[in-house]
Every structure is written in structure tokens, then in C-alpha cells.
Scaffold this active site. Sequence first.
Site, short mmCIF file in Angstrom:
data_model
loop_
_atom_site.label_atom_id
_atom_site.label_comp_id
_atom_site.label_asym_id
_atom_site.label_seq_id
_atom_site.Cartn_x
_atom_site.Cartn_y
_atom_site.Cartn_z
N HIS A 519 0.81 -1.22 0.00
CA HIS A 519 0.00 0.00 0.00
C HIS A 519 0.85 1.27 0.00
O HIS A 519 0.31 2.38 -0.11
CB HIS A 519 -0.93 0.01 1.21
CG HIS A 519 -2.25 0.68 0.94
ND1 HIS A 519 -2.47 1.52 -0.12
CD2 HIS A 519 -3.43 0.65 1.62
CE1 HIS A 519 -3.71 1.97 -0.10
NE2 HIS A 519 -4.32 1.46 0.94
N ASP A 523 -2.30 1.98 -4.65
CA ASP A 523 -3.53 2.38 -3.95
C ASP A 523 -4.62 1.35 -4.20
O ASP A 523 -4.56 0.56 -5.16
CB ASP A 523 -3.99 3.75 -4.43
CG ASP A 523 -3.04 4.87 -4.02
OD1 ASP A 523 -2.35 4.71 -2.98
OD2 ASP A 523 -2.97 5.88 -4.73
#
Length: 546
Positions: A519, A523
Amino acid sequence: MPTDVVMPQMGESITEGTITKWLKKVGEAVQRDEPLFEISTDKVDAEIPSPAAGVLKEIKITEGTTVTINTVVCSIDEAGSASAPPASAETAATPAIDSSTPAAVDLPSANENPPENSAVQPSATEAPGTEVLMPQMGESITEGTITKWLKKVGDSVQRDEPIFEISTDKVDAEIPSPVAGKLTEIKVAEGTTVQINTVVAVIGGGAAKPAVAPAKPATPAAAPAAAPTNAQASEGGRIVSSPLVRKIASDNNVNLAQLSGTGASGRITKADIVGHLEGGAKPAPNAQPSVSAVQSAPATTAPVKAAAPAPQPGELVPMTKMRSIIAKRMVESKQTSPHVHTIFKVDMTRIVKLREREKNKYEQRNGAKLTYMPFITRAAVQALRKHPVVNAAIQGDAILYNRNINIGIAVALDWGLIVPVIKGCEEKNFLGITRSIIDLADRARSKKLAPDEVSGGTFTITNAGIFGEQFGTPIINQPQAAILGVGGLNKEALVLTDKDGQDTIAIRSVQRFTLGFDHRIVDGADAGKFMSDFKAYLENWSEDIG
């Protein structure tokens, strides 16, 4: 005046090459443009011609060694001087580093203990022993662990015959002998980790010395015979088989000399010994078949009924080298990347029907079995083309967008897990990916992978669905940004909506796929778009499979 021959540059981006085979020996005459040696780079395999006519005076680089471009690898005496040493029986089998030193890549370090009776010098007619070194199995590899000796002191070995097994951060591999001769000394015991270029054994060069530690025979001893009775016994007296096969044989008191191998060069495969234990194998023929250049038999998924006994409750079993490395890498990955997982359900009915309809013709036409993994890999490649951030990696405070799509395919082994890499997937068609998957998986199971074949991946696929799970949440293979987990393929009832908006319930073949992503760089929206395109490619498959 001697002419130096250098490692050529075989492309703009090529910086090094590996000498895979010498086609001439020291002392042999060569013609201009006559092939002199073979090399392998990350782009091509090629024969390199001689730049001049003369006599091969000196070979500076041994087979299997990787050097940078413009490194001098040998010299040719254009005048055809007789100063070149004649090739002995040993040098005929392998080129010497230098005519005045033992044939080893490196000499022992200064603090190494001198050999016994060091004051006694070898006679002029006694050739020095060839030192066998711990090889460097990759650019970042600095050490290796000897897991098993396949030969014991006093045994005869053939050139390129495996003599010991090693385990490193990258691969488990069998290491071949650099020369033919007799194993006279073992310097490093099984289970010992040493630095690269450490001398681990000596072949030839005088009386045999006791091994550092009792070395177990590679296979159960067979009764002496006047001549080998099968193809396995014909290769330097060694039965050609994998460590797993030998362990199964040992656990079940099976004499491998009585089996006929179906693998390359008569290798006894896991399928061979499983078939024998189940009563389906035929005894080895008396006539010795010729060794042909056939491909290894595809790995079987049949369970081994008589496997090694499971650890008992309360038993403390040390980790293997591979298992300890896997454990370390998994912890490092979880500490490095904030893992997020997204799961998509894919209707695979179209591909299931295509495979059932085409699999027999496909195998007859291409010599390769049609599995689901090439479909999944091709869909991943197409999605990675559209979403390069999923194929990227973090380097410091920057993002590296990889130029190539190099897909790692996780392969479960009986002794651990390994991830061979298919390089340049964006340039391969469906058939090319199919063949690459089969080739790498087979060689992973037989410990024949090269170090660069398990490095350089940009995206990984792991298929745990073959064991029946619906889906998993795999750990990212660092330094990659994402990993795709493949779930089980099952029939389920789905609600289908036609073009008129009418709903129906139908039985469909459904598979769940999990994308684990870092992450920091990917995204949730990026992951969702990637998986949506991946799903659409599979559900609407229209590509020619070849």
C-alpha cells in the site's frame, strides 16, 4: 605474438557473459573464424569464433564462469609455437586455468592449513589435484551450505557428474565435478556453511585422504556386478536420481539399481519410484539403452504413499537451510510492506470449455500439456501492461517502473518453496509462456535452475488452489509491489443477467483470485482497476492459444 581473446559484448545492454563450453583444448590448432567457445548471456547463447589462426596457448577462464565484457578469456599463439603444453588426459576433460598451477578458479587463502606431508613435493610426472570450490550461485550470493555429498572419498567421478548438493539464499542445486578422476579429499562436512570460492574437495593428485566427516553414500549400496544393468548405473557408476527419490528409496529399502528411469539421461523420477512402490513399475532391462537428448518427464502430483515418517509429538526438528531462509524472507516482507489484499471472483467457464475442447489437440500439436496457469499468466501480463504501477518497485524514496514484465511462478517442492522467473513475458505469446512454465517447474523440482532464473522477478503468481483452498492472502515477494494468489476452481450457482436484463441461475466454473499489494506504492483504486481488467480478460477470452 600471442593474440588475446576477450569476452565479446553481445548487445548494447549486455555487460557480462558466461562461458558454458570450450570447443578447443590447450595445444590444439584453431582456424580463423572457427568456433572456439560457447557463451550464454541474458539475451543469447552463441558460439564465439577465433579471431586468428594458430594454437590455443592458454585458457584463462573455466567453463561455468561469468566474466565482464572485454575480459581476456584465452590466448592464441599465431605462430603455432610448440611452447603450449600438451593436453594430458585430465586437461582433455577440462581446460586448466594456467599450465603451471592446479586447475582451480582460486588458490587457497594464506591462512589455510597446509596439507599433510607438505614438505613432500609431487614428482614431475604427478599431476596436482584439482580443487573443487564452493561456487557463486548469483551476484549477491556470498556463501553456500553443503547439504549432501553424492560421492565419498575414493569414488571415481566423471566430468560434469554431480558430486555434492548445496543450498543458498536463491537455489538448491547439484554441483558437477569440473574434471574426471578420483575424489581424494573432502574438506567440508555436510551441513557446513562456507564462503564462495572455499575449497571443499580435491579430485586426483595422490592418495585419498579421509573425509572431514563420514560421508554417507548417495544411494543404498547395490551388490557388485560385472557390468551395469541399466541406464542409471552406466553414468560413472552413479544412479541418476534426485535427493527426494533417494530418500524415498532409503525409507522403503528400495534398490534403485533395479529401477528403469524415464527421465533425462535415464534419471529415476519421483513418478518412477512411486510407480514401483505401487507395483506398477517394470524391472530394468538388461540391455543398456543409449542416452538420448529427451526432456525430463513432467512432474507428477501423485501422492507418495510410503513417504518419510512424520515428526513425532514433542520432537524438535531443526529447520532446513531453505526453510530458515523462507522464514526470514517472510518476516522481512511483512515488516517492509503494509500488506493489503483484494479478492475477485472470476467466471472461468469460457476457459474451462476451451481447455476441455482443445487440450488433446494442443498437446499433440505442441508437445505441452494445456493447463490453466498460462491463461492466468497471460491475463496478468495484459493487466500489468495497462497498470505498470503494479509491476513497479520502491527504491529508496523513488518508484522504479520496471521495463520488462518478469513473472515469478511459485513452485511447491517436497523440501520447500522456490519461485523461478519467466523473463520478458511481455514479448512471449501463449505457447511461449506455456513452455516456459513447464520447463522452469520441471527444472525447479530436479534442482537444475540457474541463479538468474530465480531472481529479477517483477510480479509473482502463487497457486495454492490446487490444494483445495477457496482463496489465500499471500505475502509479497520483495522488492515487488504485488503478488497474485490463485484459488480453487469449483462449480457454483451464479446469477446471470442477459442483454435484456433478465436474470437466470446457472452452474458455472468459478475461481477466486487475491491480489496482495504494497500500500506504499499501490492504492486500492489501482489494485481494483488491475483486477477488473484481469477478470475481464479471462471471462472474455479471445486470444489464440497456438
